[in-house]
Design a protein around this motif. Structure first.
Motif, PDB file in Angstrom:
ATOM      1  N   GLU A 131       3.964   5.313  -7.726  1.00  0.00           N
ATOM      2  CA  GLU A 131       4.197   6.714  -8.093  1.00  0.00           C
ATOM      3  C   GLU A 131       2.893   7.388  -8.517  1.00  0.00           C
ATOM      4  N   ALA A 132       2.055   6.673  -9.245  1.00  0.00           N
ATOM      5  CA  ALA A 132       0.765   7.222  -9.651  1.00  0.00           C
ATOM      6  C   ALA A 132      -0.133   7.450  -8.438  1.00  0.00           C
ATOM      7  N   VAL A 133      -0.066   6.535  -7.474  1.00  0.00           N
ATOM      8  CA  VAL A 133      -0.843   6.689  -6.242  1.00  0.00           C
ATOM      9  C   VAL A 133      -0.406   7.946  -5.500  1.00  0.00           C
ATOM     10  N   VAL A 134       0.893   8.131  -5.353  1.00  0.00           N
ATOM     11  CA  VAL A 134       1.411   9.282  -4.626  1.00  0.00           C
ATOM     12  C   VAL A 134       1.085  10.576  -5.360  1.00  0.00           C
ATOM     13  N   SER A 181       9.806  22.906   3.728  1.00  0.00           N
ATOM     14  CA  SER A 181      11.100  22.970   3.065  1.00  0.00           C
ATOM     15  C   SER A 181      11.174  21.931   1.947  1.00  0.00           C
ATOM     16  N   ALA A 182      12.027  22.216   0.959  1.00  0.00           N
ATOM     17  CA  ALA A 182      12.179  21.283  -0.163  1.00  0.00           C
ATOM     18  C   ALA A 182      12.636  19.917   0.327  1.00  0.00           C
ATOM     19  N   GLU A 183      13.521  19.894   1.315  1.00  0.00           N
ATOM     20  CA  GLU A 183      14.005  18.621   1.842  1.00  0.00           C
ATOM     21  C   GLU A 183      12.890  17.852   2.530  1.00  0.00           C
ATOM     22  N   ALA A 184      12.050  18.548   3.300  1.00  0.00           N
ATOM     23  CA  ALA A 184      10.926  17.890   3.974  1.00  0.00           C
ATOM     24  C   ALA A 184       9.958  17.292   2.952  1.00  0.00           C
ATOM     25  N   GLN A 185       9.709  18.019   1.871  1.00  0.00           N
ATOM     26  CA  GLN A 185       8.823  17.502   0.833  1.00  0.00           C
ATOM     27  C   GLN A 185       9.427  16.275   0.145  1.00  0.00           C
ATOM     28  N   LYS A 186      10.736  16.303  -0.088  1.00  0.00           N
ATOM     29  CA  LYS A 186      11.396  15.149  -0.707  1.00  0.00           C
ATOM     30  C   LYS A 186      11.324  13.929   0.201  1.00  0.00           C
ATOM     31  N   LYS A 187      11.556  14.124   1.500  1.00  0.00           N
ATOM     32  CA  LYS A 187      11.475  13.017   2.461  1.00  0.00           C
ATOM     33  C   LYS A 187      10.065  12.432   2.483  1.00  0.00           C
ATOM     34  N   GLN A 188       9.077  13.326   2.499  1.00  0.00           N
ATOM     35  CA  GLN A 188       7.686  12.878   2.528  1.00  0.00           C
ATOM     36  C   GLN A 188       7.362  12.043   1.292  1.00  0.00           C
ATOM     37  N   ARG A 189       7.790  12.495   0.151  1.00  0.00           N
ATOM     38  CA  ARG A 189       7.483  11.760  -1.083  1.00  0.00           C
ATOM     39  C   ARG A 189       8.202  10.413  -1.114  1.00  0.00           C
ATOM     40  N   ARG A 190       9.475  10.382  -0.708  1.00  0.00           N
ATOM     41  CA  ARG A 190      10.199   9.111  -0.677  1.00  0.00           C
ATOM     42  C   ARG A 190       9.506   8.112   0.238  1.00  0.00           C
ATOM     43  N   MET A 191       9.038   8.600   1.377  1.00  0.00           N
ATOM     44  CA  MET A 191       8.357   7.727   2.322  1.00  0.00           C
ATOM     45  C   MET A 191       7.059   7.196   1.724  1.00  0.00           C
ATOM     46  N   ARG A 192       6.294   8.058   1.105  1.00  0.00           N
ATOM     47  CA  ARG A 192       5.041   7.620   0.486  1.00  0.00           C
ATOM     48  C   ARG A 192       5.302   6.592  -0.606  1.00  0.00           C
ATOM     49  N   LEU A 193       6.330   6.822  -1.406  1.00  0.00           N
ATOM     50  CA  LEU A 193       6.647   5.890  -2.494  1.00  0.00           C
ATOM     51  C   LEU A 193       7.068   4.522  -1.971  1.00  0.00           C
ATOM     52  N   SER A 194       7.582   4.474  -0.751  1.00  0.00           N
ATOM     53  CA  SER A 194       8.037   3.198  -0.184  1.00  0.00           C
ATOM     54  C   SER A 194       6.899   2.339   0.341  1.00  0.00           C
ATOM     55  N   CYS A 195       5.691   2.872   0.383  1.00  0.00           N
ATOM     56  CA  CYS A 195       4.546   2.120   0.911  1.00  0.00           C
ATOM     57  C   CYS A 195       4.099   1.041  -0.071  1.00  0.00           C
ATOM     58  N   ASP A 196       3.387   0.069   0.470  1.00  0.00           N
ATOM     59  CA  ASP A 196       2.861  -1.028  -0.342  1.00  0.00           C
ATOM     60  C   ASP A 196       1.451  -0.666  -0.826  1.00  0.00           C
ATOM     61  N   LYS A 197       1.266  -0.678  -2.119  1.00  0.00           N
ATOM     62  CA  LYS A 197      -0.004  -0.238  -2.704  1.00  0.00           C
ATOM     63  C   LYS A 197      -1.172  -1.108  -2.239  1.00  0.00           C
ATOM     64  N   GLN A 198      -0.986  -2.401  -2.192  1.00  0.00           N
ATOM     65  CA  GLN A 198      -2.062  -3.300  -1.786  1.00  0.00           C
ATOM     66  C   GLN A 198      -2.441  -3.081  -0.321  1.00  0.00           C
ATOM     67  N   ALA A 199      -1.428  -2.916   0.529  1.00  0.00           N
ATOM     68  CA  ALA A 199      -1.697  -2.680   1.948  1.00  0.00           C
ATOM     69  C   ALA A 199      -2.445  -1.366   2.159  1.00  0.00           C
ATOM     70  N   LEU A 200      -2.126  -0.358   1.351  1.00  0.00           N
ATOM     71  CA  LEU A 200      -2.839   0.913   1.460  1.00  0.00           C
ATOM     72  C   LEU A 200      -4.311   0.753   1.112  1.00  0.00           C
ATOM     73  N   ALA A 201      -4.603   0.003   0.074  1.00  0.00           N
ATOM     74  CA  ALA A 201      -5.996  -0.220  -0.317  1.00  0.00           C
ATOM     75  C   ALA A 201      -6.745  -0.957   0.788  1.00  0.00           C
ATOM     76  N   TRP A 202      -6.114  -1.974   1.359  1.00  0.00           N
ATOM     77  CA  TRP A 202      -6.749  -2.702   2.464  1.00  0.00           C
ATOM     78  C   TRP A 202      -7.041  -1.760   3.629  1.00  0.00           C
ATOM     79  N   THR A 203      -6.049  -0.918   3.976  1.00  0.00           N
ATOM     80  CA  THR A 203      -6.185  -0.025   5.124  1.00  0.00           C
ATOM     81  C   THR A 203      -7.263   1.022   4.880  1.00  0.00           C
ATOM     82  N   MET A 204      -7.303   1.563   3.679  1.00  0.00           N
ATOM     83  CA  MET A 204      -8.310   2.566   3.361  1.00  0.00           C
ATOM     84  C   MET A 204      -9.712   2.024   3.578  1.00  0.00           C
ATOM     85  N   GLU A 205      -9.934   0.791   3.179  1.00  0.00           N
ATOM     86  CA  GLU A 205     -11.277   0.214   3.278  1.00  0.00           C
ATOM     87  C   GLU A 205     -11.600  -0.283   4.676  1.00  0.00           C
TER      88      GLU A 205
END
Length: 262
Positions: A126-129, A145-169
Motif C-alpha cells: 500500500e505504501a508503494v502504491v 472514472s472512479a471505477e477505473a481508478q479503483k480497478k487500477q489501485r486494486r491491481m497495483r496492490l495485488s503486485c509483489d513488492k519484491q518482484a517489482l524491485a527486481w523488475t525496476m532494476e
C-alpha cells in the motif's frame, strides 16, 4: 497479445480486451520475474513469447498483433528484436525507446536503482502504491472514472513488492538499446508499427514526434500516459483501425480503412 505496464498485470486490459474480441482472440498474460536472476526485459519477453506461440497455435495463425504499454512496450521491442517472425503488427503505447546517450543510461540506472531500493524499503505494498500514484506522469489518471481508478489501485496492490524491485532494476528503461538503434529497428521493421500516445503526455509526445519523423504511424488520442485505462473505447477503436490497415496493406482484407485517429 496485450502486454501490461509496470506495477500492473494482465487485468490492466480488462476494459479493452472485450472491445477487441471481434478483431480476433485476445490474450493478456501477466509478466513477472520468477526470481532476481530472471527479471530482465529479455526474460519477460521470453514469457510473452511462450504465450504468443500458445495463442497462435490455438488460433491456427502464424503471427500475433502485439500491443505493449509502457514497460510492456519495452518487452514488445525485445520481442521484435528476438522473435520478429512471430509478430504480424506492433502497436506501442506510451513506450520509451531507450536512452539517447550512454550518459543518459548511467543517469537512468542510478535513478532506477534508487527507486528499486525505495520499493524494497517501504513497509507495505500500500505504501508503494501511494508513492507510485503521486508520480506526475500519472496525474491525468485522476480524470478517469472512479471505477477505473479503483480497478487500477486494486491491481497495483495485488503486485509483489519484491518482484517489482527486481523488475525496476533489471528491466528499467536504462537496460534498453540506445534510442537511435530502436528508431532504426522500427523504421526498417518487416511488420507494420504504430505508436499511440495521449495528447496530455508531453514526455512521450516527444517520442511520438521522433517516430513520426522516421515514418512510423503515430496516433494521438485523448488522455495522458495510460490511454487505454483513461479512454478504453477510443483506444480499442484505434487498435482495430491499425489491424484493419495492416490487413489491407498485406492483401488479407478488403474495405475502407482510411479513418484517421487523432
Amino acid at each position: 497479445m496485450l502486454l501490461h505496464g509496470f506495477m500492473q498485470n494482465g487485468h490492466a486490459w480488462d476494459d479493452v480486451a472485450p472491445l477487441l474480441s471481434d478483431a480476433g482472440p485476445v490474450c493478456a498474460p501477466t509478466l513477472a520475474p520468477v526470481d532476481k536472476d530472471h527479471a530482465t526485459l529479455d526474460d519477460l519477453a521470453d514469457q510473452a513469447h511462450v504465450a504468443i506461440r500458445r495463442a497462435c497455435a490455438e488460433a491456427a495463425t502464424s503471427a500475433a498483433v502485439v500491443v505493449g504499454y509502457s514497460m510492456g512496450g519495452r518487452v514488445a521491442l525485445s520481442l521484435a528484436r528476438r522473435y520478429p517472425l512471430d509478430i504480424g503488427l506492433l502497436v506501442l503505447e506510451s513506450a520509451g525507446l531507450g536512452p539517447r546517450t550512454e550518459d543518459d543510461r548511467a543517469q537512468w540506472a542510478r535513478r532506477n536503482r534508487a527507486w528499486a531500493a525505495h520499493i524494497d524499503a517501504l513497509p507495505t505494498m500500500e505504501a508503494v502504491v501511494d508513492w507510485w500514484e503521486e508520480i506526475p506522469l500519472f496525474a491525468s489518471q485522476r480524470n478517469a472514472s472512479a471505477e477505473a481508478q479503483k480497478k487500477q489501485r486494486r491491481m497495483r496492490l495485488s503486485c509483489d513488492k519484491q518482484a517489482l524491485a527486481w523488475t525496476m532494476e533489471a528491466a528499467g528503461a536504462h537496460t534498453m538499446r540506445l534510442e537511435s538503434e530502436t528508431v532504426t529497428l522500427l523504421a526498417r521493421s518487416p511488420f507494420p508499427v504504430h505508436y499511440v500516445v495521449g495528447e496530455d503526455d508531453a514526455k512521450y509526445g516527444r517520442v511520438a514526434r521522433l517516430l513520426g519523423e522516421a515514418g512510423v504511424r503515430v496516433h494521438m488520442l485523448p488522455g495522458g500516459h495510460n490511454v487505454h485505462m483513461e479512454h478504453p473505447e477510443a483506444y480499442a477503436s484505434c487498435v482495430k483501425a491499425c489491424i484493419a490497415q495492416g490487413a489491407q496493406a498485406s492483401g488479407r482484407a478488403d474495405g475502407d480503412f482510411s479513418r484517421i485517429f487523432r
